[in-house]
Design a protein around this motif. Structure first.
Motif, PDB file in Angstrom:
ATOM      1  N   ALA A  14      14.952 -10.855   7.800  1.00 34.03           N
ATOM      2  CA  ALA A  14      14.668 -10.298   6.479  1.00 34.03           C
ATOM      3  C   ALA A  14      14.816 -11.367   5.405  1.00 34.03           C
ATOM      4  O   ALA A  14      14.074 -11.380   4.439  1.00 34.03           O
ATOM      5  CB  ALA A  14      15.596  -9.133   6.196  1.00 34.03           C
ATOM      6  N   ALA A  15      15.739 -12.273   5.601  1.00 34.03           N
ATOM      7  CA  ALA A  15      15.963 -13.314   4.607  1.00 34.03           C
ATOM      8  C   ALA A  15      14.809 -14.320   4.598  1.00 34.03           C
ATOM      9  O   ALA A  15      14.495 -14.906   3.568  1.00 34.03           O
ATOM     10  CB  ALA A  15      17.278 -14.028   4.886  1.00 34.03           C
ATOM     11  N   ALA A  16      14.163 -14.524   5.752  1.00 30.18           N
ATOM     12  CA  ALA A  16      13.073 -15.492   5.831  1.00 30.18           C
ATOM     13  C   ALA A  16      11.868 -15.022   5.013  1.00 30.18           C
ATOM     14  O   ALA A  16      11.055 -15.824   4.602  1.00 30.18           O
ATOM     15  CB  ALA A  16      12.675 -15.707   7.282  1.00 30.18           C
ATOM     16  N   GLY A  17      11.734 -13.744   4.806  1.00 31.54           N
ATOM     17  CA  GLY A  17      10.661 -13.204   3.973  1.00 31.54           C
ATOM     18  C   GLY A  17       9.461 -12.768   4.797  1.00 31.54           C
ATOM     19  O   GLY A  17       8.861 -13.577   5.487  1.00 31.54           O
ATOM     20  N   GLN A  18       9.146 -11.531   4.759  1.00 30.72           N
ATOM     21  CA  GLN A  18       7.979 -10.972   5.438  1.00 30.72           C
ATOM     22  C   GLN A  18       6.816 -10.942   4.444  1.00 30.72           C
ATOM     23  O   GLN A  18       7.009 -10.706   3.269  1.00 30.72           O
ATOM     24  CB  GLN A  18       8.290  -9.541   5.914  1.00 30.72           C
ATOM     25  N   PRO A  19       5.602 -11.180   4.932  1.00 32.97           N
ATOM     26  CA  PRO A  19       4.468 -11.089   4.015  1.00 32.97           C
ATOM     27  C   PRO A  19       4.314  -9.649   3.531  1.00 32.97           C
ATOM     28  O   PRO A  19       4.584  -8.700   4.256  1.00 32.97           O
ATOM     29  CB  PRO A  19       3.271 -11.515   4.864  1.00 32.97           C
ATOM     30  N   SER A  20       3.878  -9.518   2.313  1.00 29.78           N
ATOM     31  CA  SER A  20       3.736  -8.188   1.752  1.00 29.78           C
ATOM     32  C   SER A  20       2.599  -7.449   2.457  1.00 29.78           C
ATOM     33  O   SER A  20       1.753  -8.044   3.122  1.00 29.78           O
ATOM     34  CB  SER A  20       3.446  -8.273   0.248  1.00 29.78           C
ATOM     35  N   THR A  21       2.566  -6.148   2.278  1.00 24.94           N
ATOM     36  CA  THR A  21       1.530  -5.333   2.906  1.00 24.94           C
ATOM     37  C   THR A  21       0.144  -5.730   2.411  1.00 24.94           C
ATOM     38  O   THR A  21      -0.811  -5.754   3.175  1.00 24.94           O
ATOM     39  CB  THR A  21       1.790  -3.840   2.600  1.00 24.94           C
ATOM     40  N   ALA A  22       0.014  -6.080   1.165  1.00 27.45           N
ATOM     41  CA  ALA A  22      -1.272  -6.487   0.605  1.00 27.45           C
ATOM     42  C   ALA A  22      -1.773  -7.777   1.266  1.00 27.45           C
ATOM     43  O   ALA A  22      -2.971  -7.940   1.495  1.00 27.45           O
ATOM     44  CB  ALA A  22      -1.157  -6.673  -0.898  1.00 27.45           C
ATOM     45  N   ASN A  24      -1.342  -8.632   4.280  1.00 24.22           N
ATOM     46  CA  ASN A  24      -1.815  -8.326   5.627  1.00 24.22           C
ATOM     47  C   ASN A  24      -3.295  -7.933   5.616  1.00 24.22           C
ATOM     48  O   ASN A  24      -3.977  -8.065   6.620  1.00 24.22           O
ATOM     49  CB  ASN A  24      -0.993  -7.196   6.255  1.00 24.22           C
ATOM     50  N   PHE A  25      -3.807  -7.439   4.494  1.00 21.80           N
ATOM     51  CA  PHE A  25      -5.197  -7.004   4.400  1.00 21.80           C
ATOM     52  C   PHE A  25      -6.150  -8.133   4.006  1.00 21.80           C
ATOM     53  O   PHE A  25      -7.357  -7.980   4.111  1.00 21.80           O
ATOM     54  CB  PHE A  25      -5.323  -5.851   3.399  1.00 21.80           C
ATOM     55  N   VAL A  26      -5.631  -9.270   3.567  1.00 28.07           N
ATOM     56  CA  VAL A  26      -6.481 -10.378   3.126  1.00 28.07           C
ATOM     57  C   VAL A  26      -7.404 -10.860   4.255  1.00 28.07           C
ATOM     58  O   VAL A  26      -8.606 -11.031   4.030  1.00 28.07           O
ATOM     59  CB  VAL A  26      -5.635 -11.526   2.539  1.00 28.07           C
ATOM     60  N   PRO A  27      -6.931 -11.089   5.479  1.00 27.33           N
ATOM     61  CA  PRO A  27      -7.853 -11.524   6.541  1.00 27.33           C
ATOM     62  C   PRO A  27      -8.938 -10.476   6.844  1.00 27.33           C
ATOM     63  O   PRO A  27     -10.089 -10.833   7.088  1.00 27.33           O
ATOM     64  CB  PRO A  27      -6.963 -11.731   7.759  1.00 27.33           C
ATOM     65  N   ILE A  28      -8.590  -9.214   6.797  1.00 26.49           N
ATOM     66  CA  ILE A  28      -9.563  -8.160   7.062  1.00 26.49           C
ATOM     67  C   ILE A  28     -10.632  -8.152   5.981  1.00 26.49           C
ATOM     68  O   ILE A  28     -11.829  -8.053   6.271  1.00 26.49           O
ATOM     69  CB  ILE A  28      -8.858  -6.787   7.165  1.00 26.49           C
ATOM     70  N   ILE A  29     -10.214  -8.282   4.742  1.00 31.70           N
ATOM     71  CA  ILE A  29     -11.165  -8.319   3.625  1.00 31.70           C
ATOM     72  C   ILE A  29     -12.062  -9.550   3.737  1.00 31.70           C
ATOM     73  O   ILE A  29     -13.269  -9.474   3.485  1.00 31.70           O
ATOM     74  CB  ILE A  29     -10.416  -8.280   2.282  1.00 31.70           C
ATOM     75  N   ALA A  30     -11.514 -10.679   4.150  1.00 26.28           N
ATOM     76  CA  ALA A  30     -12.302 -11.900   4.313  1.00 26.28           C
ATOM     77  C   ALA A  30     -13.359 -11.733   5.401  1.00 26.28           C
ATOM     78  O   ALA A  30     -14.513 -12.146   5.228  1.00 26.28           O
ATOM     79  CB  ALA A  30     -11.393 -13.081   4.632  1.00 26.28           C
ATOM     80  N   VAL A  31     -13.012 -11.113   6.518  1.00 21.83           N
ATOM     81  CA  VAL A  31     -13.965 -10.894   7.606  1.00 21.83           C
ATOM     82  C   VAL A  31     -15.086  -9.959   7.150  1.00 21.83           C
ATOM     83  O   VAL A  31     -16.266 -10.194   7.438  1.00 21.83           O
ATOM     84  CB  VAL A  31     -13.251 -10.343   8.858  1.00 21.83           C
ATOM     85  N   VAL A  32     -14.746  -8.901   6.425  1.00 25.07           N
ATOM     86  CA  VAL A  32     -15.756  -7.972   5.918  1.00 25.07           C
ATOM     87  C   VAL A  32     -16.701  -8.694   4.963  1.00 25.07           C
ATOM     88  O   VAL A  32     -17.920  -8.509   5.016  1.00 25.07           O
ATOM     89  CB  VAL A  32     -15.081  -6.757   5.246  1.00 25.07           C
ATOM     90  N   ALA A  33     -16.168  -9.541   4.094  1.00 20.90           N
ATOM     91  CA  ALA A  33     -17.004 -10.289   3.154  1.00 20.90           C
ATOM     92  C   ALA A  33     -17.940 -11.249   3.885  1.00 20.90           C
ATOM     93  O   ALA A  33     -19.128 -11.360   3.548  1.00 20.90           O
ATOM     94  CB  ALA A  33     -16.128 -11.053   2.164  1.00 20.90           C
TER      95      ALA A  33
END
Length: 112
Positions: A14-22, A24-33
Motif C-alpha cells: 500500500a505504501a508503494a502506491g497503486q495506480p488509480s482506477t482511472a 487502469n482505463f488509459v490503455p483500454i482507451i488508447a486501444v479503442v482510439a
C-alpha cells in the motif's frame, strides 16, 4: 508470529502506491482510439465513397463489377443494373456488386 510478516507485506504494498482506477482505463482507451483511427474511420470513408459512386451512376457509364466483368450500363432499377458486356450480350447484376467506373481502374493501371 507469521501474522506479523503478512501484515507488513500488505503495508509495504500500500505504501508503494497503486495506480488509480482511472489510470487502469488509459490503455483500454488508447486501444479503442487506435482501432477507431486505423480500422473504423477508413472503412466508413470507403463505404461512403462507394455509396456516392452507386448513387451517381447513369445509363451509358462504363463500369466493372467486383467479380471483374467490364460492361456498359444499358438499364437500371433501384437494385439491379443491366450491363452490356459485348455487342448484344446483356447481363443483370446487383447494383451493390458494381466495383466502380472503368476509367478509374484504367487510369490507375497507366500510373504504375
Amino acid at each position: 508470529m507469521l501474522d506479523l510478516f503478512i501484515s507488513n507485506a500488505y503495508a509495504q504494498g500500500a505504501a508503494a502506491g497503486q495506480p488509480s482506477t482511472a489510470m487502469n482505463f488509459v490503455p483500454i482507451i488508447a486501444v479503442v482510439a487506435i482501432f477507431y483511427f486505423l480500422v473504423f474511420r477508413p472503412q466508413k470513408k470507403q463505404i461512403e465513397a462507394e455509396k456516392k459512386m452507386l448513387d451517381t451512376l447513369e445509363k451509358g457509364n462504363r463500369v466493372y463489377t467486383k467479380s471483374g466483368i467490364f460492361g456498359t450500363i444499358v438499364g437500371m432499377t433501384e437494385k439491379i443494373v443491366d450491363l452490356e458486356i459485348a455487342e448484344g450480350v446483356k447481363i443483370k447484376v446487383l447494383r451493390s456488386q458494381l466495383g466502380g467506373l472503368e476509367e478509374a481502374i484504367l487510369s490507375n493501371k497507366q500510373d504504375k
